[in-house]
Design an enzyme around this catalytic site. Structure first.
Site, PDB file in Angstrom:
ATOM      1  N   GLY A   7       0.818  -1.237  -0.064  1.00  0.00           N
ATOM      2  CA  GLY A   7      -0.092   0.194   0.137  1.00  0.00           C
ATOM      3  C   GLY A   7       1.074   1.256  -0.013  1.00  0.00           C
ATOM      4  O   GLY A   7       1.896   1.390   0.203  1.00  0.00           O
ATOM      5  N   GLY A  12       2.414   3.407   5.258  1.00  0.00           N
ATOM      6  CA  GLY A  12       3.356   2.917   4.096  1.00  0.00           C
ATOM      7  C   GLY A  12       3.811   3.941   3.241  1.00  0.00           C
ATOM      8  O   GLY A  12       5.158   3.723   2.931  1.00  0.00           O
ATOM      9  N   LYS A 186       2.626   0.129  23.471  1.00  0.00           N
ATOM     10  CA  LYS A 186       1.916   1.033  22.531  1.00  0.00           C
ATOM     11  C   LYS A 186       0.496   0.747  22.617  1.00  0.00           C
ATOM     12  O   LYS A 186      -0.459   1.525  22.154  1.00  0.00           O
ATOM     13  CB  LYS A 186       2.728   0.692  20.893  1.00  0.00           C
ATOM     14  CG  LYS A 186       1.953   1.869  19.932  1.00  0.00           C
ATOM     15  CD  LYS A 186       2.427   1.811  18.477  1.00  0.00           C
ATOM     16  CE  LYS A 186       1.559   2.626  17.641  1.00  0.00           C
ATOM     17  NZ  LYS A 186       2.043   2.437  16.075  1.00  0.00           N
TER      18      LYS A 186
END
Length: 309
Positions: A7, A12, A186
């Site tokens: 992508g 990306g 995270k």
């Protein structure tokens, strides 16, 4: 090293674009519409770290893959992962490494089931980016980092080789020996931020200024931390101090990207970020489901998804 970025969306496109600008061998696996857009306008990044316009970056459609790549940089939305794996499967060879930059951990199970486990690294990125209507990647804050590593903590030759490719490409990169701990931390932060801002439909500053708002955020954070701890990944003190400061900052405009998706009536990653965290909660958890803010926030998101259709 031949790098295939899955992508050319916000994440990306951002990291792939920086790598391409640094002279790395980067190809973007995209759908026909995005391929046409990139051919016409180039890959455009607007960033406080420096704007980029990369004319006609190398792109590839899934049906055009003819050989394996050394590194697969995977940054799709969780709900697109099944289709994405099918699309890049022909690019996987015996020496290929997959570096996923998705939130949570469910994607590791899915990738392991589809491909060989040792091929799948752990990965985490810290970046705030979005894709505007023109296809421009808009970087919203100066932070832009990638950390990755073998999930067993080994600093393998493959990890060191990948690190040398990602280094000096215009963003921060770390080859980590404790990547799963970093991914859990995270996840705790993202689940808290998404749960709070989506449930309240406001920024951190909006919530903190409301009666009981700060206490609500800290309770949600504590729930998420307890789940991580029960799986052997208790968040560390520096992470907790930084997270509490960010999640209770007065006048903070910070929201989760999931809230921005809701505001645009788009699909969201409710199951991957909140639902999967709840799935991992032990049955002896101290907070009953009916009193769990995480459960309430997840219910709220599932109602949104049901209305979205």
């Amino acid at each position: 090293m031949r790098i295939l970025v899955i992508g050319a969306g916000a994440i990306g496109g951002y990291f792939g674009g920086r790598l391409l600008k640094a002279g790395r061998d980067v190809t973007f696996l995209v759908r026909p519409g995005r391929a046409a857009q990139l051919a016409e306008s180039g890959l455009v990044i607007k960033s406080p770290q420096g704007n980029l316009t990369l004319p006609r970056p190398a792109t590839l459609l899934a049906a055009e893959i003819r050989h394996p790549y050394d590194l697969i940089l995977l940054s799709c939305k969780a709900y697109d992962l099944t289709d994405a794996m099918e699309s890049f499967a022909p690019a996987i060879g015996a020496k290929t490494r997959i570096l996923p930059l998705l939130n949570g951990l469910k994607h590791l199970e899915m990738l392991d089931a589809r491909f060989s486990g040792p091929q799948v690294l752990g990965g985490r990125c810290v970046v705030s980016v979005t894709l505007d209507e023109a296809g421009t990647i808009v970087h919203l804050s100066p932070m832009h980092s990638v950390s990755f590593g073998e999930r067993d903590g080994a600093l393998s030759p493959q990890v060191q080789a990948i690190c040398s490719q990602l280094a000096d490409a215009g963003f921060d990169v770390v080859a980590s020996e404790q990547i799963l701990q970093e991914m859990w931390e995270k996840w705790v932060f993202i689940a808290t931020l998404a749960g709070a801002t989506c449930l309240m439909r406001g920024s951190i500053g909006n919530i903190v200024s409301a009666p009981g708002g700060e206490a609500m955020i800290l309770q949600l954070l504590a729930e998420c931390c307890a789940i991580a701890q029960s799986h052997g990944h208790a968040p560390r003190a520096p992470f907790l101090a930084q997270s509490r400061a960010m999640l209770t900052a007065p006048d903070s405009p910070t929201t989760a990207s999931m809230l921005r998706d809701i505001e645009h009536h788009a699909r969201i990653e409710a199951d991957h970020i909140l639902g999967d965290l709840l799935r991992r909660r032990h049955s002896d958890a101290s907070i009953a489901p009916e009193h769990s803010l995480l459960q309430i926030a997840y219910c709220n998101l599932k109602v949104y998804e049901a209305k979205l259709g």
